[in-house]
Design an enzyme around this catalytic site. Sequence first.
Site, short mmCIF file in Angstrom:
data_model
loop_
_atom_site.label_atom_id
_atom_site.label_comp_id
_atom_site.label_asym_id
_atom_site.label_seq_id
_atom_site.Cartn_x
_atom_site.Cartn_y
_atom_site.Cartn_z
N CYS A 120 1.07 -1.25 -0.06
CA CYS A 120 0.03 0.08 0.09
C CYS A 120 1.03 1.37 0.01
CB CYS A 120 -1.09 0.11 1.30
SG CYS A 120 -1.96 -1.40 1.26
N HIS A 261 -3.48 6.78 2.87
CA HIS A 261 -3.85 5.71 2.40
C HIS A 261 -5.13 5.12 2.82
CE1 HIS A 261 -4.31 1.47 1.07
NE2 HIS A 261 -3.89 1.10 2.51
N ASN A 291 -10.12 0.02 -0.34
CA ASN A 291 -8.87 0.04 -0.28
C ASN A 291 -8.10 -0.43 -1.54
OD1 ASN A 291 -6.12 -0.41 0.20
ND2 ASN A 291 -6.41 -1.10 2.39
O1 UT7 Z 1 -3.91 -1.43 3.61
C1 UT7 Z 1 -3.63 -2.44 4.74
C2 UT7 Z 1 -4.55 -3.32 4.60
N1 UT7 Z 1 -5.30 -3.79 5.75
C3 UT7 Z 1 -6.04 -3.11 6.39
O2 UT7 Z 1 -5.98 -2.05 6.73
C4 UT7 Z 1 -6.72 -3.98 7.50
C5 UT7 Z 1 -6.90 -3.33 8.79
N2 UT7 Z 1 -7.72 -4.32 9.49
C6 UT7 Z 1 -9.17 -3.99 9.46
O3 UT7 Z 1 -9.59 -3.09 8.81
C7 UT7 Z 1 -10.16 -4.75 10.45
O4 UT7 Z 1 -9.55 -5.58 11.20
C8 UT7 Z 1 -11.00 -5.51 9.62
C9 UT7 Z 1 -12.22 -4.44 8.81
C10 UT7 Z 1 -10.53 -6.57 8.58
C11 UT7 Z 1 -12.13 -6.37 10.68
O5 UT7 Z 1 -12.62 -5.45 11.32
P1 UT7 Z 1 -12.59 -5.77 12.99
O6 UT7 Z 1 -13.51 -4.90 13.68
O7 UT7 Z 1 -11.00 -6.10 13.41
O8 UT7 Z 1 -13.43 -7.26 13.10
P2 UT7 Z 1 -12.98 -8.52 14.04
O9 UT7 Z 1 -11.81 -9.32 13.05
O10 UT7 Z 1 -12.41 -8.31 15.28
O11 UT7 Z 1 -14.27 -9.31 13.75
C12 UT7 Z 1 -15.28 -9.15 14.59
C13 UT7 Z 1 -16.37 -10.12 14.35
C14 UT7 Z 1 -15.93 -11.33 14.16
O12 UT7 Z 1 -17.18 -12.15 14.94
P3 UT7 Z 1 -17.04 -12.86 16.41
O13 UT7 Z 1 -15.78 -13.36 16.45
O14 UT7 Z 1 -17.11 -11.55 17.36
O15 UT7 Z 1 -18.48 -13.43 16.34
C15 UT7 Z 1 -15.86 -11.75 12.91
O16 UT7 Z 1 -16.22 -13.09 12.59
O17 UT7 Z 1 -16.93 -9.57 13.19
C16 UT7 Z 1 -16.83 -11.00 12.03
N3 UT7 Z 1 -16.43 -10.58 10.72
C17 UT7 Z 1 -17.50 -10.07 10.02
N4 UT7 Z 1 -18.72 -10.04 10.24
C18 UT7 Z 1 -19.49 -9.79 8.94
C19 UT7 Z 1 -15.37 -10.65 10.48
N5 UT7 Z 1 -15.56 -9.94 9.04
C20 UT7 Z 1 -16.75 -9.84 8.80
C21 UT7 Z 1 -17.57 -9.41 7.84
N6 UT7 Z 1 -18.77 -9.41 7.82
N7 UT7 Z 1 -17.02 -9.28 6.78
#
Ligand code: UT7
Length: 334
Positions: A120, A261, A291
Amino acid sequence: MKRSAEPFGVRICGTGSCVPARVLSNDDLSKLVDTNDEWIVQRTGIRERRVCDLSREGTFTMARDSLKNALDAAGMKGSELDLIIVGTVTAEMTCPSVAARVGAALGAVPAAAFDLSAACCGFVYSMNLAQALIQSGQFRTIGVVGSECMSSIVDYTDRTVSILFGDAAGAAILKRDPDPRIGCLYSTMGADGSGWSSLYIPRREQEVPECDRDSPIALGHLRMNGKEVFRFAVTKFREVIEDAMSKTGLTPESVGQVICHQSNIRIIESAREKLGLPSEKVFINIDRFGNSSAGSVGLCLDQLWRAGKIEKERPFVMVAFGGGLTWASGVWRI
Ligand code: UT7
């Protein structure tokens, strides 16, 4: 080229961008994976992203078209370039570079050409490198591109990765200029490879770390530990912007735009609030484009430039972080 005794600057002569026409909305994604619009908007700020029609579009076509737009904006021809750098991790081929094909397509032969891999950070790294090469006296006019066809490496059965990424390219033409006050005032580039497995695209099973061996994501596709990247990014982003502003004496009042970014709205907003930056100085287009990795900062720059929001005498900051893990900043005056 011989070094000149007189100091000189680097002019951004024009910018360009390219996004595919095809829109992939959150509702479209919810038909592919177990997700929904509300979750995606709340956790990322993304409403839709663009994706290539891979039968006719990709990293190369977007790089070519964005650079052509930048040349047109600058009133220049490809033959005036003496180097093309394309920041990308989604090149169609490892050889030749996307940059070499772009050069041939735009009549830039025999300009030097290479791709730069910094995920990125690809566009910001490339801008920093290009301005240093001009300052060295080695090159006079450089086409800088960030182009990324993320849809070609995203596994659309993985709901963590597929919701985030989109396809886009952004470009700028940099040229040596007699005015030493314009150009890059300050830049940083860094990396910490110990965090590489938080965001990677393995080609061979040998490269996959033990803890990821059971991953359902096929080789050749992006794997990400979202939480780890988030934790790294939220601190790093703020630190890098803070450093760039303090080293150049900029304040929330005196800075022009801070072009971040477009990773996740929560990451950008957290940095913006901690640094006391007004919202009109931190451009956001993640809601419409997601992104787009190395495409993101160049796309923002072009949209701001064309809207007349990059002001003379008010330096702007570009900042990125990404796979590697990498980070970079650049402060520019036009
Ligand atoms: O350019 C650099 C590239 N990468 C980034 O910038 C990524 C940085 N990270 C993020 O943006 C975030 O970590 C994500 C958007 C990827 C995920 O958000 P989060 O708030 O960290 O969610 P999480 O992984 O803690 O998941 C929370 C819950 C989980 O369920 P439980 O275990 O609490 O029941 C996940 O299974 O949300 C669930 N979940 C979803 N639900 C609906 C994870 N992805 C999804 C989804 N839709 N797409």
